[in-house]
Scaffold this motif. Sequence first.
Motif, PDB file in Angstrom:
ATOM      1  N   ASN A 144      85.079  68.024  32.026  1.00 41.06           N
ATOM      2  CA  ASN A 144      84.470  67.529  30.791  1.00 41.06           C
ATOM      3  C   ASN A 144      84.172  66.036  30.825  1.00 41.06           C
ATOM      4  O   ASN A 144      83.588  65.496  29.887  1.00 41.06           O
ATOM      5  N   HIS A 145      84.602  65.373  31.874  1.00 42.85           N
ATOM      6  CA  HIS A 145      84.484  63.912  31.934  1.00 42.85           C
ATOM      7  C   HIS A 145      83.463  63.436  32.952  1.00 42.85           C
ATOM      8  O   HIS A 145      82.897  62.353  32.804  1.00 42.85           O
ATOM      9  N   ASN A 180      80.206  69.566  31.479  1.00 45.42           N
ATOM     10  CA  ASN A 180      80.486  69.406  30.052  1.00 45.42           C
ATOM     11  C   ASN A 180      79.285  69.939  29.267  1.00 45.42           C
ATOM     12  O   ASN A 180      78.229  69.314  29.205  1.00 45.42           O
ATOM     13  N   VAL A 188      78.703  70.440  26.017  1.00 50.35           N
ATOM     14  CA  VAL A 188      78.255  69.704  24.833  1.00 50.35           C
ATOM     15  C   VAL A 188      77.386  68.527  25.278  1.00 50.35           C
ATOM     16  O   VAL A 188      76.323  68.265  24.698  1.00 50.35           O
ATOM     17  N   PHE A 189      77.814  67.839  26.325  1.00 51.21           N
ATOM     18  CA  PHE A 189      77.038  66.722  26.851  1.00 51.21           C
ATOM     19  C   PHE A 189      75.670  67.196  27.348  1.00 51.21           C
ATOM     20  O   PHE A 189      74.632  66.620  27.013  1.00 51.21           O
TER      21      PHE A 189
END
Lengths: 396, 396
Positions: free
Chosen positions: B226-227, B252, B254-255
């Motif tokens: 996620n990063h 990720n 959402v990104f």
Amino acid sequence: MPSISNKGKSMPQSPIRKLVPFAEAAKKNGTKVFHLNIGQPDIKTPQVALDAVKNNTIEVLSYARSEGSETYREKLANYYANNDILVTANNIIATTGGSEALLFTIGSITDPGDEIIIPEPFYANYNGFSTASGVNVVPVISKIEDNFALPAIEDFEKLITSKTKAILICNPGNPTGYLYSEEEIEKLKQIVLKHDLFLIADEVYREFAYDGEKHNSVMALEGLENHAIMIDSVSKRYSMCGARIGCIVSKNEVFINTAIKFAQARLSPPTYALLASEAALDTPQSYFDDVIEEYEERRNTLISELEKIPGVTVANPKGAFYCVAQLPVENTDDFAQWILESFHHNNETVMVAPASGFYSTEGEGKNQVRIAYVLNKTDLKRSVEILQIALEAYKK
Amino acid sequence: MPSISNKGKSMPQSPIRKLVPFAEAAKKNGTKVFHLNIGQPDIKTPQVALDAVKNNTIEVLSYARSEGSETYREKLANYYANNDILVTANNIIATTGGSEALLFTIGSITDPGDEIIIPEPFYANYNGFSTASGVNVVPVISKIEDNFALPAIEDFEKLITSKTKAILICNPGNPTGYLYSEEEIEKLKQIVLKHDLFLIADEVYREFAYDGEKHNSVMALEGLENHAIMIDSVSKRYSMCGARIGCIVSKNEVFINTAIKFAQARLSPPTYALLASEAALDTPQSYFDDVIEEYEERRNTLISELEKIPGVTVANPKGAFYCVAQLPVENTDDFAQWILESFHHNNETVMVAPASGFYSTEGEGKNQVRIAYVLNKTDLKRSVEILQIALEAYKK
């Protein structure tokens, strides 16, 4: 999990995008979908542009100059001169599509929190570029009853604040097809001079003016040299949407020198596409004559067919290749989805663009759609027929 | 006259750009200029990519899909799998160059006033993209004495505030040529997890790792899904800088869904260039073997020649095709201009990139230059010879 920006959260997604999965599902079920929703013309790209790319002799695909080559910009200036727009190569920055031209322009003249006044309905992506730059779009409403003519200048005047940096128009208009008159452009000139604003004109549909009407560029106005910024693109002119070449044109040197810094940061426009765009400038006039004749006939077909449908109101566009129609339904977002999801006639249906995406005033345009006449006349006729049958079925 | 934005005024212009007129003047005077200043390789683009464009059968040059076609992204995912990066087509957004990938990434994760920590010296345009987005670059200094290795993690820790959204690295580095070790990437992982930040890695020079060293991608790290955000581009890998195709890669969701909205607003990456980029994925391994061998030899030549010059310190790069050298002069902006304007040796001179443009800390790197080894070995040797003679003449 690290968080997304507020800017990212507020980036708008057009209602057309939301419909795409429904169109794909319909196609999977064997339904033919007529696309009245897109600005992708079916017109052939000029052969001279296609050939330039096919016959290229590039061995190392290098960066182009950030603002486009001297040769390209000089040829482009020459094309403008033929359109009553007297500019030099130094007034031009080649960009990656009209999209990037707008982004660099907004970046050069606005800071976060600033405002740009735009007559609505307007091209949906103006919202996207503004949000990306932290700028607020202030809409001034134009009406279908007036054919989407320029709103009264007092309506603009009321909206101007210390945050206002520019008025942005699209001429001829997407989605309205409206072609601004010389008088309207003159009125805009007076108001931007009075309030010392920029006047940005998106003129990518310049060639598409019908009924013998003349296109009036903001670049042709005397006394507006420091205020006028033109956004242009090869996408529609040469049916080269996939090239992604546009440009910024302005006689304001400070502005151009600022926009060039944005251009340098992204290094270069795409090299193959520049090759095609430079060659496209040699497209013979006969190409345009044929294309304009074809679009004018399509428009006539589309409008006369739409006017036959009970309860449908349609503006009469003089340019571009769109029209906005008001349908006898409450919500065209729902209707446009329904017609893809739950309707077909002899295994055929249509996809239209709900107009809500072209308005920034909440609730406006709910019963309107944009129809692009980028299909041949037979398909256009059939599409309107399907629309009429669907509207009858939808009411029940 | 309407005013330019503060953002526009602060857009940086690299010191290299300021030197261009002096290089042009030198050429006009009959002086041959060896360009050690640019990242434009002289290596031939793979034939398979060139042929795909020459043999294209496009008749209507249409928009591509905003995020790139399913086929392209699947082939790209396959290429990544071969590089120990396990991603799917849905983790990828095709962009117009690495430049746009960075712009969309910054837009998706930062709001105006937010901060991104970047080890300096760094790629000058990171400043441009940050300024365009209203974001502040917070530099953490890496040193020529340490070969520009990752600064101590405490140095990062000290700079993290509530405004910090990401750490951005370039691996292998432009301008340093530094290749981060597995241990260094692991340290970065720990700090971004601890502070819930994004770790953005510009990995466009992935293939260019020498001395048998392995490239360590942030995408290969478990627990960082996620990063981690990877920025990539075809520009350097296939010597296709003019294509303008890059991509964003992240697990990720959402990104990625946020970045896609930025991609949709600009409609599409350039179609011809996508064609070339997809074909380039079939480039045989022998192409890379030859290219890497060539660059490794050039690097060896360049570094050993530079080390012979009294007073010159040079870092030993393990990747990319740049090195940073410290010269026995006070100000390389002045020296780089002088060598173009007032010096030549047998009608030949060199252009180097003053390192000041790669630092955001005022006064840092004043006596350093970036040298790109994008010339053949004979020209590289001659360039360093000219540099040595110039340095002697300059001191007098």
